[in-house]
Design a protein around this motif. Structure first.
Motif, PDB file in Angstrom:
ATOM      1  N   GLN A 157       0.673  -1.039  -8.195  1.00 57.60           N
ATOM      2  CA  GLN A 157       0.957  -1.131  -6.764  1.00 57.60           C
ATOM      3  C   GLN A 157       0.335  -2.400  -6.198  1.00 57.60           C
ATOM      4  O   GLN A 157      -0.587  -2.982  -6.777  1.00 57.60           O
ATOM      5  N   LYS A 158       0.861  -2.827  -5.049  1.00 58.36           N
ATOM      6  CA  LYS A 158       0.326  -3.984  -4.346  1.00 58.36           C
ATOM      7  C   LYS A 158      -0.911  -3.578  -3.536  1.00 58.36           C
ATOM      8  O   LYS A 158      -0.929  -2.525  -2.890  1.00 58.36           O
ATOM      9  N   VAL A 159      -1.934  -4.453  -3.570  1.00 55.64           N
ATOM     10  CA  VAL A 159      -3.173  -4.230  -2.825  1.00 55.64           C
ATOM     11  C   VAL A 159      -3.596  -5.556  -2.204  1.00 55.64           C
ATOM     12  O   VAL A 159      -3.362  -6.621  -2.794  1.00 55.64           O
ATOM     13  N   SER A 160      -4.209  -5.501  -1.017  1.00 55.81           N
ATOM     14  CA  SER A 160      -4.716  -6.710  -0.360  1.00 55.81           C
ATOM     15  C   SER A 160      -6.203  -6.552  -0.034  1.00 55.81           C
ATOM     16  O   SER A 160      -6.676  -5.457   0.268  1.00 55.81           O
ATOM     17  N   ILE A 161      -6.921  -7.685  -0.095  1.00 59.98           N
ATOM     18  CA  ILE A 161      -8.321  -7.732   0.332  1.00 59.98           C
ATOM     19  C   ILE A 161      -8.458  -8.832   1.379  1.00 59.98           C
ATOM     20  O   ILE A 161      -7.936  -9.944   1.204  1.00 59.98           O
ATOM     21  N   ARG A 162      -9.144  -8.528   2.457  1.00 59.50           N
ATOM     22  CA  ARG A 162      -9.361  -9.524   3.494  1.00 59.50           C
ATOM     23  C   ARG A 162     -10.275 -10.629   2.975  1.00 59.50           C
ATOM     24  O   ARG A 162     -11.374 -10.351   2.481  1.00 59.50           O
ATOM     25  N   GLY A 163      -9.807 -11.867   3.055  1.00 61.59           N
ATOM     26  CA  GLY A 163     -10.619 -12.985   2.611  1.00 61.59           C
ATOM     27  C   GLY A 163     -10.157 -13.566   1.284  1.00 61.59           C
ATOM     28  O   GLY A 163      -9.167 -13.125   0.696  1.00 61.59           O
ATOM     29  N   ASP A 217      -3.743 -18.940   4.873  1.00 63.45           N
ATOM     30  CA  ASP A 217      -4.013 -17.754   4.052  1.00 63.45           C
ATOM     31  C   ASP A 217      -5.222 -16.986   4.600  1.00 63.45           C
ATOM     32  O   ASP A 217      -6.258 -17.589   4.929  1.00 63.45           O
ATOM     33  N   LYS A 218      -5.091 -15.659   4.672  1.00 66.30           N
ATOM     34  CA  LYS A 218      -6.174 -14.812   5.176  1.00 66.30           C
ATOM     35  C   LYS A 218      -6.513 -13.658   4.242  1.00 66.30           C
ATOM     36  O   LYS A 218      -7.570 -13.040   4.376  1.00 66.30           O
ATOM     37  N   TYR A 219      -5.620 -13.363   3.302  1.00 66.53           N
ATOM     38  CA  TYR A 219      -5.810 -12.205   2.425  1.00 66.53           C
ATOM     39  C   TYR A 219      -5.534 -12.588   0.971  1.00 66.53           C
ATOM     40  O   TYR A 219      -4.781 -13.537   0.697  1.00 66.53           O
ATOM     41  N   THR A 220      -6.148 -11.823   0.076  1.00 65.99           N
ATOM     42  CA  THR A 220      -5.847 -11.948  -1.347  1.00 65.99           C
ATOM     43  C   THR A 220      -5.061 -10.720  -1.762  1.00 65.99           C
ATOM     44  O   THR A 220      -5.564  -9.595  -1.658  1.00 65.99           O
ATOM     45  N   PRO A 234      -1.540  -8.754   5.152  1.00 62.82           N
ATOM     46  CA  PRO A 234      -1.947  -7.815   4.100  1.00 62.82           C
ATOM     47  C   PRO A 234      -0.860  -6.794   3.793  1.00 62.82           C
ATOM     48  O   PRO A 234       0.102  -6.630   4.552  1.00 62.82           O
ATOM     49  N   VAL A 235      -1.021  -6.127   2.664  1.00 63.11           N
ATOM     50  CA  VAL A 235      -0.239  -4.916   2.400  1.00 63.11           C
ATOM     51  C   VAL A 235      -0.695  -3.859   3.399  1.00 63.11           C
ATOM     52  O   VAL A 235      -1.894  -3.714   3.654  1.00 63.11           O
ATOM     53  N   ARG A 236       0.236  -3.142   3.972  1.00 65.72           N
ATOM     54  CA  ARG A 236      -0.129  -2.110   4.950  1.00 65.72           C
ATOM     55  C   ARG A 236       0.363  -0.739   4.494  1.00 65.72           C
ATOM     56  O   ARG A 236       1.311  -0.633   3.711  1.00 65.72           O
ATOM     57  N   LEU A 237      -0.281   0.282   5.005  1.00 67.32           N
ATOM     58  CA  LEU A 237       0.092   1.650   4.664  1.00 67.32           C
ATOM     59  C   LEU A 237       1.565   1.876   4.990  1.00 67.32           C
ATOM     60  O   LEU A 237       2.013   1.620   6.106  1.00 67.32           O
ATOM     61  N   GLY A 238       2.318   2.350   3.999  1.00 67.96           N
ATOM     62  CA  GLY A 238       3.733   2.628   4.201  1.00 67.96           C
ATOM     63  C   GLY A 238       4.630   1.418   4.139  1.00 67.96           C
ATOM     64  O   GLY A 238       5.822   1.512   4.450  1.00 67.96           O
TER      65      GLY A 238
END
Length: 465
Positions: free
Chosen positions: A122-128, A76-79, A153-157
């Motif tokens: 919407q889906k959002v990701s944070i590094r860590g 795991d790398k993102y929340t 992570p969630v990415r643009l588009g």
């Protein structure tokens, strides 16, 4: 068209249709069906936006699941989590998260911007690893749900699209109202509507993002500064118009410039930061412009590209070319079987494949596309739209060399293409009843889904006119 003065843009009225024309939104796919008028976004609960993930799942406002702890075993790398916001734009919500978590903005990623005057998820990701900290967050009108660690992570588009539930209020209770509404809905299901970039892309009260973007590409930084901060628009509040007047008269007065910072609202943070820089570095217009965040400059340049796309669609119809039927020289793009998104398989209409292309268009397996012009766009791939594009450049005295600007390359605007018509999925009238907010009037609630990048407001304008 509005009256264009050096320091003032005066619209004939504050009617949204008048302002839309300023950004190239001019035609309808249902011109023969009478509009119901009315108002939308009277209340934030009247405009609900649910993101559709890439696998087709519609996120729900109230859905939640117990948080899952980070695990080294799954790398795991993102929340990643569902972000529900009420009456906030995406930038404001992200900034509040960054401030609360004490992290830089580039730690957070999301698939796209969502409306401000609305309830959105919407889906959002944070590094860590922020699983525990996110559970403790308390921010007004911001809710964190379904927190999960992820490897990517969630990415643009990265989303497939958005699902909308919208209430239109203050509708006159005229004869055959329900029939008129149903006729509009049935026609839009079948024909779709122009895939315009909506007013949100340009600014509803100060619709000049495309003008600022053009000036940045032209490297005319003093004019960029003036357009972004000083030029008044009749569609914005009288108070802001007065403030811009005062600032314009003080802008070159070094002795009294500090007064500018006292009178200009800090809530307009982008303009205020530019003015603060200009106070410390007099006459450095370029430096002031590039106080704007990179993400915002990207949006401004993209708004200029969007304006040209809008104008091409409008010009196509005004020149008596059909919107939804292919014409010789049209670029036809094959759509992905799974998600309906454009692929890189394109054909020029007017060849041996026409019969197959017409069948694919009829089945919703292909789309007529127009270019979003960037530094790598080959307009020869769009013979018909190239004609309209060239005409627009001539009308607006735009040098074609602008599309080789270093800023297009700096911000990676290679160019792309976009369907000129979009068909809503699942468009339906949920209810038509008395409007409890406006006595003697009606309200209607509709729902539908659109692919990412398309604007619900452009469907609403077809119904409301």
């Amino acid at each position: 068209m509005p009256e264009l003065k050096k320091n003032f843009v005066v619209f004939e009225s504050d009617d949204e249709k008048v302002i839309e024309e300023f950004v190239g939104i001019e035609i309808y796919s249902t011109p023969d069906i009478k509009g119901i008028n009315g108002d939308y976004k009277t209340n934030y609960i009247d405009f609900i936006v649910k993101e559709i993930t890439n696998d087709g799942k519609i996120l729900e406002i109230k859905e939640d699941s117990p948080p899952i702890p980070f695990s080294r075993d799954t790398n795991d790398k993102y929340t990643t989590f569902n972000l529900v916001k009420i009456e906030k734009d995406t930038f404001e919500a992200i900034n509040q998260l960054c401030s609360t978590l004490h992290i830089p903005s580039h730690f957070i990623t999301y698939s796209g911007l969502k409306d401000k005057h609305a309830v959105t998820v919407q889906k959002v990701s944070i590094r860590g690893n922020f699983v525990e900290k996110l559970q403790e967050i308390e921010i007004d009108n911001l809710y964190i749900r379904s927190i999960n660690p992820t490897r990517k992570p969630v990415r643009l588009g990265s989303n497939r699209g958005n699902h909308f539930i919208i209430t239109i209020r203050n509708i006159e209770d005229v004869p055959n109202l329900e029939n008129t509404l149903q006729k509009s809905i049935d026609t839009l299901k079948k024909k779709g509507f122009p895939n315009y970039f909506g007013l949100q892309r340009f600014g509803k009260y100060r619709p000049n993002s495309h003008l600022v973007g053009k000036l940045i590409l032209k490297k005319e930084y003093e004019q960029t500064f003036n357009e972004f901060i000083l030029r008044k628009y009749s569609s914005e509040s009288p108070r802001l118009q007065q403030i811009r007047d005062k600032v314009r008269h003080l802008i070159y007065d070094e002795q009294n410039f500090s007064e500018v910072l006292n009178i200009f609202p800090k809530s307009l943070s982008y303009e205020w930061d530019m003015l603060d820089y200009f106070n410390q570095h007099p006459m450095d217009f370029k430096g002031a412009v590039f106080q704007l965040p990179k993400k915002l400059i990207t949006l401004l340049i993209n708004a200029f590209q969007s304006y040209l796309f809008n104008r091409m669609i409008s010009l196509r119809v005004s020149e008596n070319y059909p919107l939804a039927k292919p014409v010789k020289g049209d670029n036809i793009c094959i759509l992905d079987d799974l998600n309906g998104q454009p692929t890189n398989v394109n054909y020029i209409y007017g060849s041996l494949y026409d019969e197959y292309l017409e069948e694919a268009l009829e089945m919703g397996r292909a789309a007529i596309v127009a270019p979003i012009v960037g530094y790598d766009t080959d307009l020869n791939n769009y013979p018909l739209m190239q004609k309209f594009f060239t005409q627009i450049l001539e009308e607006e005295s735009i040098d074609p060399s602008i599309f080789q600007s270093e800023w297009l390359k700096e911000f990676e605007f290679k160019g792309s293409f976009r369907p000129i018509v979009i068909r809503p999925v699942g468009l339906d009238m949920l209810e038509l009843e008395d409007d409890e907010v406006n006595q003697g009037k009606k309200k209607v609630k509709i729902e539908f889904s659109l692919l990412k990048g398309s604007y619900a407001t452009m469907l609403l304008r077809e119904i409301m006119k």
